[in-house]
Design a protein around this motif. Structure first.
Motif, PDB file in Angstrom:
ATOM      1  N   THR A  72      26.428  20.399 -19.493  1.00  0.00           N
ATOM      2  CA  THR A  72      26.300  19.642 -18.246  1.00  0.00           C
ATOM      3  C   THR A  72      27.579  18.877 -17.948  1.00  0.00           C
ATOM      4  N   ASN A 124      36.661  16.071 -19.766  1.00  0.00           N
ATOM      5  CA  ASN A 124      35.304  16.610 -19.929  1.00  0.00           C
ATOM      6  C   ASN A 124      35.152  17.376 -21.243  1.00  0.00           C
ATOM      7  N   ASP A 145      26.547  24.601 -15.095  1.00  0.00           N
ATOM      8  CA  ASP A 145      25.133  24.687 -14.726  1.00  0.00           C
ATOM      9  C   ASP A 145      24.692  26.123 -14.472  1.00  0.00           C
ATOM     10  N   LYS A 175      30.061  21.058 -16.521  1.00  0.00           N
ATOM     11  CA  LYS A 175      29.615  21.594 -15.226  1.00  0.00           C
ATOM     12  C   LYS A 175      29.406  23.108 -15.288  1.00  0.00           C
ATOM     13  N   LEU A 180      24.471  27.931 -17.699  1.00  0.00           N
ATOM     14  CA  LEU A 180      23.314  27.467 -18.447  1.00  0.00           C
ATOM     15  C   LEU A 180      22.030  28.119 -17.935  1.00  0.00           C
ATOM     16  N   LYS A 181      21.925  28.217 -16.605  1.00  0.00           N
ATOM     17  CA  LYS A 181      20.733  28.856 -16.031  1.00  0.00           C
ATOM     18  C   LYS A 181      20.641  30.323 -16.448  1.00  0.00           C
ATOM     19  N   TYR A 239      23.002  21.207 -24.408  1.00  0.00           N
ATOM     20  CA  TYR A 239      22.686  21.070 -22.978  1.00  0.00           C
ATOM     21  C   TYR A 239      23.523  19.964 -22.339  1.00  0.00           C
ATOM     22  N   LEU A 240      23.638  18.833 -23.035  1.00  0.00           N
ATOM     23  CA  LEU A 240      24.442  17.732 -22.498  1.00  0.00           C
ATOM     24  C   LEU A 240      25.915  18.119 -22.402  1.00  0.00           C
TER      25      LEU A 240
END
Length: 295
Positions: A78, A21, A83, A81, A86-87, A74-75
């Protein structure tokens, strides 16, 4: 120490597990970086045909480049993982954006107004415009302000927001302007001759046939000492200075024509009446001056 070692081993396992990843996320970020540079050049070249202001072109291209980078970030997050992280970042950025926006409300408003003005086809650098009580040639449309050079060579700096919210007159949108001249002739003048002479003078100095227009002449009123008229004609002009020069020339030529034809242009006159025998003699005047000094 055992707990620290266990924690480090857990992190090592997580790192080894997420190596694919991490590799994908790194590739995504590299692609986003080069894509942003390419986007910068493409956008700058595309909008360069419509926007002459380098500062505005740079702003638009940088915004497009920043959006490309954000999409790549952003990608990548993602893929990793992240998330929840990011939020949290998006939430914090939203609150910070509101605070910064309120603090820089005037500056941002002028910046956005500058971008909008740059895309207007009816307003370009080099045009002669009149707005907000000023008239002159547009020298620059920057991100924060609008620069006019007046006829007296003074520079006027106006905030973009003021220009966007105020009406303006652009003399450069048309190649023809109509000039109006008001004048008056004496009551004893031949009015038909006045009309004919005025039209002939204008046509001989300003070719109306080439412009495709005609000279208009109207008597407007019986004035106190003259019969007034209005003459309107067209000239090739794209700014107010050329219009002013044409009007000045027309006034000079009409005055010459009237003088040659013995047509008078009345003007206000004041009559002074001198009394030969003044009731107050010099003795009385001296007596009055003495009384004033003693009082």
């Amino acid at each position: 120490m055992n707990k620290v070692i266990e924690k480090l081993e857990d992190w090592k396992d997580i790192f080894i597990k997420n190596i694919p990843n991490l590799a994908i996320a790194l590739v995504v970020l590299i692609i986003a970086y080069f894509a942003s540079r390419g986007m910068n050049k493409i956008v700058n070249r595309t909008i360069g045909r419509r926007i002459s202001q380098k500062s505005v072109r740079d702003l638009v291209s940088r915004v497009a480049s920043a959006i490309t980078i954000l999409v790549g970030l952003y990608l990548a997050m993602t893929v990793l993982k992240f998330d929840d992280t990011l939020k949290t970042i998006v939430s914090a950025a939203g609150v910070s954006g509101i605070v910064i926006g309120l603090a820089l409300q005037g500056t941002l408003s002028n910046t956005i107004s500058g971008v909008v003005l740059s895309f207007r086809r009816n307003l370009n650098i080099g045009n002669w415009v009149e707005t907000s009580g000023y008239s002159g040639e547009v020298m620059d449309i920057n991100l924060n302000y609008f620069v006019l050079k007046e006829a007296d060579n003074n520079m006027v700096v106006i905030p973009n927001k003021t220009i966007l919210e105020s009406p303006f007159k652009n003399y450069s949108l048309t190649t023809k302007m109509r000039i109006s001249i008001e004048c008056g002739v004496e009551y004893g003048a031949d009015l038909e001759k006045v009309e004919e002479l005025t039209k002939k003078t204008i046509n001989s100095n300003f070719d109306q046939d080439e412009i495709g227009k005609t000279v208009e002449f109207y008597f407007t009123e019986f004035g106190d000492s003259s019969i007034n008229f209005l003459c309107r004609f067209w000239v090739d002009s794209e700014n107010a200075l050329e219009k002013l020069k044409a009007k000045s020339k027309a006034i000079i030529e009409i005055k010459k024509a009237f003088d040659a034809a013995d047509i008078n242009i009345p003007f206000p006159m004041r009559t002074l009446e001198f009394v030969p025998n003044n009731k107050l003699n010099l003795a009385q005047i001296k007596e009055q001056e003495t009384e004033k000094e003693s009082s």
